[in-house]
Motif scaffolding. Structure first.
Motif, PDB file in Angstrom:
ATOM      1  N   ASP A 313       3.963  -7.817 -53.067  1.00  0.00           N
ATOM      2  CA  ASP A 313       2.585  -8.263 -52.884  1.00  0.00           C
ATOM      3  C   ASP A 313       2.049  -7.987 -51.481  1.00  0.00           C
ATOM      4  OD1 ASP A 313       2.332  -9.327 -55.491  1.00  0.00           O
ATOM      5  OD2 ASP A 313       3.371 -11.159 -54.856  1.00  0.00           O
ATOM      6  N   ARG A 314       2.895  -7.501 -50.589  1.00  0.00           N
ATOM      7  CA  ARG A 314       2.546  -7.267 -49.185  1.00  0.00           C
ATOM      8  C   ARG A 314       2.020  -8.552 -48.528  1.00  0.00           C
ATOM      9  NH1 ARG A 314       2.782  -2.103 -47.391  1.00  0.00           N
ATOM     10  NH2 ARG A 314       1.328  -2.541 -45.659  1.00  0.00           N
ATOM     11  N   PHE A 315       2.720  -9.649 -48.815  1.00  0.00           N
ATOM     12  CA  PHE A 315       2.412 -10.913 -48.160  1.00  0.00           C
ATOM     13  C   PHE A 315       3.073 -10.995 -46.790  1.00  0.00           C
ATOM     14  CE2 PHE A 315       1.313 -14.167 -51.760  1.00  0.00           C
ATOM     15  CZ  PHE A 315       0.218 -13.398 -52.104  1.00  0.00           C
ATOM     16  N   PHE A 316       4.236 -10.360 -46.652  1.00  0.00           N
ATOM     17  CA  PHE A 316       5.068 -10.545 -45.464  1.00  0.00           C
ATOM     18  C   PHE A 316       5.733  -9.218 -45.122  1.00  0.00           C
ATOM     19  CE2 PHE A 316       8.337 -12.269 -42.711  1.00  0.00           C
ATOM     20  CZ  PHE A 316       7.759 -13.409 -42.172  1.00  0.00           C
ATOM     21  N   SER A 317       6.151  -9.077 -43.851  1.00  0.00           N
ATOM     22  CA  SER A 317       6.805  -7.839 -43.424  1.00  0.00           C
ATOM     23  C   SER A 317       7.961  -8.146 -42.478  1.00  0.00           C
ATOM     24  CB  SER A 317       5.796  -6.919 -42.714  1.00  0.00           C
ATOM     25  OG  SER A 317       5.236  -7.550 -41.576  1.00  0.00           O
ATOM     26  N   VAL A 318       8.962  -7.291 -42.504  1.00  0.00           N
ATOM     27  CA  VAL A 318      10.066  -7.334 -41.541  1.00  0.00           C
ATOM     28  C   VAL A 318      10.088  -5.972 -40.849  1.00  0.00           C
ATOM     29  CG1 VAL A 318      12.560  -7.506 -41.218  1.00  0.00           C
ATOM     30  CG2 VAL A 318      11.401  -9.024 -42.850  1.00  0.00           C
ATOM     31  N   HIS A 319       9.978  -5.994 -39.518  1.00  0.00           N
ATOM     32  CA  HIS A 319       9.903  -4.771 -38.725  1.00  0.00           C
ATOM     33  C   HIS A 319      11.198  -4.543 -37.959  1.00  0.00           C
ATOM     34  CE1 HIS A 319       5.380  -4.178 -38.796  1.00  0.00           C
ATOM     35  NE2 HIS A 319       5.511  -5.392 -39.320  1.00  0.00           N
ATOM     36  N   ALA A 320      11.618  -3.297 -37.880  1.00  0.00           N
ATOM     37  CA  ALA A 320      12.683  -2.876 -36.971  1.00  0.00           C
ATOM     38  C   ALA A 320      12.020  -2.140 -35.820  1.00  0.00           C
ATOM     39  CB  ALA A 320      13.687  -1.972 -37.675  1.00  0.00           C
ATOM     40  N   LEU A 321      12.233  -2.625 -34.602  1.00  0.00           N
ATOM     41  CA  LEU A 321      11.662  -2.023 -33.413  1.00  0.00           C
ATOM     42  C   LEU A 321      12.774  -1.497 -32.514  1.00  0.00           C
ATOM     43  CD1 LEU A 321       9.115  -4.873 -32.436  1.00  0.00           C
ATOM     44  CD2 LEU A 321       8.692  -2.863 -33.904  1.00  0.00           C
ATOM     45  N   GLY A 322      12.479  -0.419 -31.821  1.00  0.00           N
ATOM     46  CA  GLY A 322      13.405   0.139 -30.837  1.00  0.00           C
ATOM     47  C   GLY A 322      12.746   0.144 -29.475  1.00  0.00           C
ATOM     48  N   LEU A 323      13.490  -0.174 -28.441  1.00  0.00           N
ATOM     49  CA  LEU A 323      12.922  -0.259 -27.099  1.00  0.00           C
ATOM     50  C   LEU A 323      12.812   1.136 -26.491  1.00  0.00           C
ATOM     51  CD1 LEU A 323      11.910  -2.098 -24.878  1.00  0.00           C
ATOM     52  CD2 LEU A 323      14.261  -2.362 -24.093  1.00  0.00           C
ATOM     53  N   THR A 324      11.571   1.515 -26.168  1.00  0.00           N
ATOM     54  CA  THR A 324      11.336   2.828 -25.580  1.00  0.00           C
ATOM     55  C   THR A 324      11.148   2.750 -24.076  1.00  0.00           C
ATOM     56  OG1 THR A 324       8.938   2.607 -25.969  1.00  0.00           O
ATOM     57  CG2 THR A 324      10.258   3.689 -27.689  1.00  0.00           C
ATOM     58  N   SER A 325      10.673   1.594 -23.585  1.00  0.00           N
ATOM     59  CA  SER A 325      10.503   1.420 -22.142  1.00  0.00           C
ATOM     60  C   SER A 325      10.458  -0.066 -21.848  1.00  0.00           C
ATOM     61  CB  SER A 325       9.205   2.087 -21.659  1.00  0.00           C
ATOM     62  OG  SER A 325       8.081   1.488 -22.275  1.00  0.00           O
ATOM     63  N   ILE A 326      10.705  -0.432 -20.597  1.00  0.00           N
ATOM     64  CA  ILE A 326      10.653  -1.832 -20.174  1.00  0.00           C
ATOM     65  C   ILE A 326       9.438  -1.988 -19.274  1.00  0.00           C
ATOM     66  CG2 ILE A 326      11.823  -3.685 -18.943  1.00  0.00           C
ATOM     67  CD1 ILE A 326      14.474  -2.428 -19.754  1.00  0.00           C
ATOM     68  N   ARG A 327       8.431  -2.704 -19.777  1.00  0.00           N
ATOM     69  CA  ARG A 327       7.179  -2.862 -19.063  1.00  0.00           C
ATOM     70  C   ARG A 327       7.076  -4.278 -18.535  1.00  0.00           C
ATOM     71  NH1 ARG A 327       3.266   0.422 -23.367  1.00  0.00           N
ATOM     72  NH2 ARG A 327       4.597   2.263 -23.449  1.00  0.00           N
ATOM     73  N   ARG A 328       6.942  -4.394 -17.250  1.00  0.00           N
ATOM     74  CA  ARG A 328       6.951  -5.715 -16.605  1.00  0.00           C
ATOM     75  C   ARG A 328       5.597  -6.406 -16.688  1.00  0.00           C
ATOM     76  NH1 ARG A 328      12.389  -6.680 -16.094  1.00  0.00           N
ATOM     77  NH2 ARG A 328      13.391  -4.755 -15.406  1.00  0.00           N
TER      78      ARG A 328
END
Length: 329
Positions: A313-328
């Protein structure tokens, strides 16, 4: 212009430094031009029990929908976590969600639940060790929104974060981006993050999820006043406040409030707080995203969207993220 915030006297009878911080936060929120309280204070023992009851309500779709995604897509989600990683769960709570992912993480080096509720955290860690005897479990009692240290013996391991439950939606978008930057700085280069994100949907579905027919969410909201009464010496009359929740499409968020039923004055830690009839205390926001808008938010904080899973139903999502940079900043 508001009056200066009164500082608590050292003689104010509060049990410990945590209670004093709680009192200062409550007074700051209640003396603001628009009264508000921080949602993190919902979760005393009774509040946590009420939230667990909310997750079982027929109207409250997020928990069971996320469970379904984790169970159906668990192998693919687990494949985003590098072998030999330390999996750090932010705001781990009851650990019910990570239990659905752990059977697919056979090469996990350690599981690190992070939560402010130390007693509950230790209890859940013991239960998890009993159910997963070969899993290294190293709990950390901390507020994950603030700087915290991971166990020293995990230094050098790949880091992966687990942040389920759409807790990210409780943060204002700028604060959510700041939190993602904070997680990036804590985990370091090459980290991964698995995060649950609630999606925009029909307003009636959203309104019902936060204002259930049985009144459990109302009790959860009002329990915050009970906690304030108990811990910092306030005299809120719970019958004089009503629960209110609604979806604001302009901000793409659910808002929860406590509405004063009449003009009244409440004393908090010895300080009088006046309420007009109909005036509200804003207690929680829950932002709803599209897949694309959340990925854009993550990208602004240095995270790349690697994969996403949703329910039919596209009520909810689970995302996989990868770190590309560290932004302060």
């Amino acid at each position: 212009m508001t009056a200066p915030l009164p500082h608590l006297s050292p003689a104010t009878p509060l049990a410990d430094p945590h209670s004093r911080v709680f009192a200062e936060d409550v007074l700051a929120g209640l003396r603001a031009p628009r009264k508000h309280l921080a949602a993190k204070y919902f979760y005393d023992r009774q509040g946590s029990a009420l939230f667990e009851a909310i997750t079982r309500l027929p109207e409250y779709y997020p928990t069971r929908t996320e469970f379904g995604i984790l169970e159906r897509d668990g192998p693919a989600i687990a494949a985003e976590v590098a072998p030999g990683s330390a999996l750090v769960e932010l705001g781990s709570g009851s650990t019910q969600k990570v239990r659905r992912l752990l059977p697919h993480l056979r090469d996990l080096a350690a599981y690190v639940p992070v939560d402010v509720s130390e007693e509950f955290l230790r209890s859940e860690a013991e239960d998890l060790r009993a159910d997963f005897p070969h899993l290294r479990v190293e709990p950390v009692a901390a507020d994950f929104t603030q700087p915290f240290a991971l166990p020293e013996d995990l230094a050098g391991l790949p880091r992966a974060g687990f942040f389920p439950g759409s807790t990210i939606g409780n943060f204002e978008p700028q604060a959510a981006a700041a939190l993602l930057r904070h997680v990036a700085a804590t985990f370091g280069a090459g980290a991964r993050l698995i995060v649950g994100v609630d999606l925009v949907k029909d307003k009636a579905v959203l309104d019902a999820a936060y204002d259930d027919a049985a009144g459990v969410t109302a009790a959860f909201n009002l329990n915050l006043l009970t906690r304030i009464n108990r811990e910092i010496g306030a005299d809120f009359d719970l019958d004089a406040f009503a629960h209110q929740a609604f979806f604001d499409p302009d901000h793409s968020r659910i808002e929860m409030h406590l509405v004063s039923r009449r003009a009244q004055t409440v004393t908090v830690a010895g300080i009088p707080i006046a309420f007009a009839s109909g005036e509200t205390i804003h207690t929680e926001n829950s932002y709803k995203y599209t897949v694309e808008s959340f990925r854009a938010l993550a990208r602004s904080a240095g995270w790349e969207g690697r994969a996403v899973w949703t329910d039919p139903d596209r009520f909810f999502s689970v995302h996989a993220l990868g770190l590309t940079s560290i932004r302060r900043h």
